[in-house]
Design a protein around this motif. Structure first.
Motif, PDB file in Angstrom:
ATOM      1  N   ILE A  52       1.021  -1.161   0.033  1.00  0.00           N
ATOM      2  CA  ILE A  52      -0.061   0.020   0.115  1.00  0.00           C
ATOM      3  C   ILE A  52       0.921   1.254   0.109  1.00  0.00           C
ATOM      4  CG2 ILE A  52      -1.616   1.203   1.266  1.00  0.00           C
ATOM      5  CD1 ILE A  52      -2.608  -1.480   2.573  1.00  0.00           C
ATOM      6  N   GLY A  53       0.635   2.173  -0.858  1.00  0.00           N
ATOM      7  CA  GLY A  53       1.490   3.366  -0.707  1.00  0.00           C
ATOM      8  C   GLY A  53       0.741   4.656  -0.479  1.00  0.00           C
ATOM      9  N   LEU A  54       1.117   5.405   0.510  1.00  0.00           N
ATOM     10  CA  LEU A  54       0.545   6.834   0.708  1.00  0.00           C
ATOM     11  C   LEU A  54       1.687   8.027   0.330  1.00  0.00           C
ATOM     12  CD1 LEU A  54      -0.301   5.791   4.260  1.00  0.00           C
ATOM     13  CD2 LEU A  54      -1.813   5.877   2.461  1.00  0.00           C
ATOM     14  N   GLU A  55       1.131   8.823  -0.300  1.00  0.00           N
ATOM     15  CA  GLU A  55       1.993  10.150  -0.385  1.00  0.00           C
ATOM     16  C   GLU A  55       2.382  10.709   0.758  1.00  0.00           C
ATOM     17  OE1 GLU A  55       2.318  14.086  -3.284  1.00  0.00           O
ATOM     18  OE2 GLU A  55       0.718  12.588  -3.625  1.00  0.00           O
ATOM     19  N   VAL A  74       2.906  -1.620   4.078  1.00  0.00           N
ATOM     20  CA  VAL A  74       2.728   0.024   3.634  1.00  0.00           C
ATOM     21  C   VAL A  74       4.152   0.822   3.536  1.00  0.00           C
ATOM     22  CG1 VAL A  74       2.167   0.595   6.021  1.00  0.00           C
ATOM     23  CG2 VAL A  74       1.342   1.991   4.167  1.00  0.00           C
ATOM     24  N   VAL A  75       4.080   1.792   2.453  1.00  0.00           N
ATOM     25  CA  VAL A  75       5.107   2.598   2.382  1.00  0.00           C
ATOM     26  C   VAL A  75       4.775   4.152   2.051  1.00  0.00           C
ATOM     27  CG1 VAL A  75       6.611   0.901   1.338  1.00  0.00           C
ATOM     28  CG2 VAL A  75       5.388   2.073   0.059  1.00  0.00           C
ATOM     29  N   LEU A  76       5.451   5.085   2.591  1.00  0.00           N
ATOM     30  CA  LEU A  76       5.308   6.368   2.363  1.00  0.00           C
ATOM     31  C   LEU A  76       6.142   6.887   1.044  1.00  0.00           C
ATOM     32  CD1 LEU A  76       5.781   7.974   5.860  1.00  0.00           C
ATOM     33  CD2 LEU A  76       3.593   7.310   4.832  1.00  0.00           C
ATOM     34  N   LEU A  77       5.415   7.470   0.075  1.00  0.00           N
ATOM     35  CA  LEU A  77       5.964   7.641  -1.022  1.00  0.00           C
ATOM     36  C   LEU A  77       6.741   9.315  -1.317  1.00  0.00           C
ATOM     37  CD1 LEU A  77       3.293   6.129  -3.484  1.00  0.00           C
ATOM     38  CD2 LEU A  77       5.216   5.101  -2.315  1.00  0.00           C
ATOM     39  N   LEU A 104       3.738   2.138  -7.502  1.00  0.00           N
ATOM     40  CA  LEU A 104       4.191   0.792  -6.532  1.00  0.00           C
ATOM     41  C   LEU A 104       4.319  -0.625  -7.449  1.00  0.00           C
ATOM     42  CD1 LEU A 104       1.511   1.208  -3.997  1.00  0.00           C
ATOM     43  CD2 LEU A 104       4.048   1.688  -3.636  1.00  0.00           C
ATOM     44  N   ARG A 105       3.554  -0.641  -8.512  1.00  0.00           N
ATOM     45  CA  ARG A 105       3.703  -1.852  -9.209  1.00  0.00           C
ATOM     46  C   ARG A 105       5.138  -2.048 -10.074  1.00  0.00           C
ATOM     47  NH1 ARG A 105       2.605  -3.249 -14.759  1.00  0.00           N
ATOM     48  NH2 ARG A 105       1.914  -0.947 -15.105  1.00  0.00           N
ATOM     49  N   MET A 106       5.460  -0.742 -10.489  1.00  0.00           N
ATOM     50  CA  MET A 106       6.638  -0.696 -11.424  1.00  0.00           C
ATOM     51  C   MET A 106       7.912  -0.334 -10.471  1.00  0.00           C
ATOM     52  SD  MET A 106       5.210   1.326 -14.830  1.00  0.00           S
ATOM     53  CE  MET A 106       4.515   2.657 -13.618  1.00  0.00           C
ATOM     54  N   ARG A 110      10.486   6.702  -4.522  1.00  0.00           N
ATOM     55  CA  ARG A 110      11.444   6.581  -3.487  1.00  0.00           C
ATOM     56  C   ARG A 110      10.504   6.435  -2.120  1.00  0.00           C
ATOM     57  NH1 ARG A 110      15.737  11.260  -3.285  1.00  0.00           N
ATOM     58  NH2 ARG A 110      16.619  10.032  -5.393  1.00  0.00           N
ATOM     59  N   PRO A 111      11.074   5.512  -1.158  1.00  0.00           N
ATOM     60  CA  PRO A 111      10.307   5.220   0.085  1.00  0.00           C
ATOM     61  C   PRO A 111      10.829   6.614   1.173  1.00  0.00           C
ATOM     62  CG  PRO A 111      11.831   3.540  -0.072  1.00  0.00           C
ATOM     63  CD  PRO A 111      11.735   4.349  -1.294  1.00  0.00           C
ATOM     64  N   VAL A 112       9.841   6.933   1.852  1.00  0.00           N
ATOM     65  CA  VAL A 112      10.317   8.026   2.884  1.00  0.00           C
ATOM     66  C   VAL A 112      10.256   7.505   4.159  1.00  0.00           C
ATOM     67  CG1 VAL A 112       9.266  10.199   3.803  1.00  0.00           C
ATOM     68  CG2 VAL A 112       9.120  10.009   1.385  1.00  0.00           C
ATOM     69  N   HIS A 113      11.285   7.757   4.805  1.00  0.00           N
ATOM     70  CA  HIS A 113      11.730   7.281   6.390  1.00  0.00           C
ATOM     71  C   HIS A 113      10.545   7.516   7.291  1.00  0.00           C
ATOM     72  CE1 HIS A 113      13.649   6.104  10.066  1.00  0.00           C
ATOM     73  NE2 HIS A 113      13.647   7.344  10.323  1.00  0.00           N
ATOM     74  N   ARG A 114       9.734   6.658   8.047  1.00  0.00           N
ATOM     75  CA  ARG A 114       9.019   6.864   8.936  1.00  0.00           C
ATOM     76  C   ARG A 114       9.797   7.284  10.231  1.00  0.00           C
ATOM     77  NH1 ARG A 114       6.432   8.437  12.447  1.00  0.00           N
ATOM     78  NH2 ARG A 114       4.174   7.501  13.191  1.00  0.00           N
ATOM     79  N   LYS A 115       9.605   8.534  10.627  1.00  0.00           N
ATOM     80  CA  LYS A 115      10.343   8.738  11.979  1.00  0.00           C
ATOM     81  C   LYS A 115       9.629   8.185  13.043  1.00  0.00           C
ATOM     82  CE  LYS A 115      11.820  13.254   9.895  1.00  0.00           C
ATOM     83  NZ  LYS A 115      11.861  14.818  10.111  1.00  0.00           N
ATOM     84  N   ALA A 116      10.490   8.051  14.162  1.00  0.00           N
ATOM     85  CA  ALA A 116      10.026   7.496  15.560  1.00  0.00           C
ATOM     86  C   ALA A 116       9.142   8.329  16.115  1.00  0.00           C
ATOM     87  CB  ALA A 116      11.259   7.011  16.344  1.00  0.00           C
TER      88      ALA A 116
END
Length: 346
Positions: A52-55, A74-77, A104-106, A110-116
């Motif tokens: 799953i992708g979230l901008e 899930v990834v942050l875009l 996401l399919r292709m 670039r994934p964004v780091h999810r901060k703590a």
């Protein structure tokens, strides 16, 4: 067959698009912007969802935690990449933005780091402090501008002495005094709350080992150290300390096509607060009488060749590298003539 879900996040309703591995749109819908609702939607699909992708945005981290907590991948875009990829669309709608699921399919993202969570809390504190500083500057400027319209010049005066100076100027002006007294009262309330937040910043910096190490570098105080620490969050996600310059937007843009090869100003990508903090620290090193260091010597040489403004940017980039090395190696800043000291266990 795996499926990919793209979510265009909005305040009330988010647009969701589901595609399969061939790029075929399987389902599109509007879902309430709540983690539980999105989880329910994905689970009710009855499909194998690979990702799953979230901008990246204000609500994305909250939604990310809810979806990840339900066991979903899930990834942050990265926002700039998504915008660039979708820029070919002539018509922009939330529904079409949700078709970022194709990225996401292709793998074109670039994934964004999810901060703590602790880093998010520190960032909230710093943002609150910055907001009050800006409001205090606005009120001071507004008071000075209002008096200037009547030919009353405040002149050079410190923040603590401003109320007395203003009251002296409006002595005998009943209308002006009735207008300015509420502004001075509001200004004093802002100063009081700003001092409280700044006290929390100082207390955090005093009890944080990483900040204490970062503050051994010239120009780096509690605010800069906490801004850098909360902005980077995890130093190990960078393979090299030199990667911080491009990550923080402190390196030049470049456009090359055929015979054209142009280098422009810095990209200004990445975390604005960290970039601004490093620039302020570089300004302090170059313009104030701080203890002389190899960093200052290097920056002064750059200033002599390229000018002070470019030297500040170059020094901010170099400072980001130095602070990252201090953090990773658990060392302190090495002044000229000092031996190397490491915090690592022998």
């Amino acid at each position: 067959m795996g499926h990919f879900v793209g979510v265009d996040v909005s305040l009330e309703l988010s647009s969701v698009c589901v595609v399969d591995t061939t790029g075929q749109v399987v389902k599109e819908a509007k879902v309430s912007t709540e983690p539980a609702e999105l989880v329910r939607f994905v689970q009710n699909l009855g499909l194998e969802v690979e990702r799953i992708g979230l901008e990246a945005g204000p609500l994305s981290a909250w939604l990310h935690d809810g979806l990840a907590g339900a066991g979903l991948e899930v990834v942050l875009l990265e926002t700039r990449h998504v915008r660039a990829a979708l820029s070919a669309m002539v018509i922009k709608t939330d529904r079409r933005d949700a078709r970022g699921a194709q990225l996401l399919r292709m793998g074109w993202y670039r994934p964004v780091h999810r901060k703590a969570a602790p880093s998010q809390e520190v960032r909230a504190l710093l943002v609150g402090r910055k907001l009050l500083v800006a409001k205090l500057v606005d009120v001071d400027g507004g008071i000075r501008g209002m008096l200037r319209g009547f030919g009353l010049k405040v002149g050079p005066v410190g923040r603590a002495g401003l109320p007395r100076r203003v009251r002296d100027l409006v002595e005998g002006h009943a209308v002006l005094r009735s207008i300015l007294e509420p502004l001075l009262a509001a200004r004093e309330a802002i100063r009081t709350e700003l001092a409280r937040l700044h006290g929390q910043v100082l207390a955090l910096a005093r009890t944080d080992e990483v900040c204490q190490r970062l503050m051994t570098a010239p120009g780096v105080g509690a605010v800069v150290a906490l801004t850098f620490r909360s902005g980077i969050d995890d130093p190990t996600r960078f393979r090299s300390s030199r990667a911080l310059g491009p990550y923080l937007g402190l390196t030049p843009r470049r456009y090359q096509s055929g015979e054209t090869d142009v280098s422009g100003g810095i990209s200004r990508a990445g975390d604005t607060m960290v970039r601004a903090a490093l620039y302020e620290a570089a300004t302090v090193i170059l313009s104030r009488a701080v203890r002389f260091s190899t960093l200052k010597r290097w920056a002064m040489a750059v200033a002599a060749r390229r000018g002070v403004k470019r030297a500040r940017v170059a020094l901010a980039q170099k400072l980001s590298t130095v602070l990252h090395r201090i953090w990773v190696e658990r060392t302190t800043f090495r002044w000229a003539g000092e031996a190397h000291t490491s915090g690592r266990a022998a």
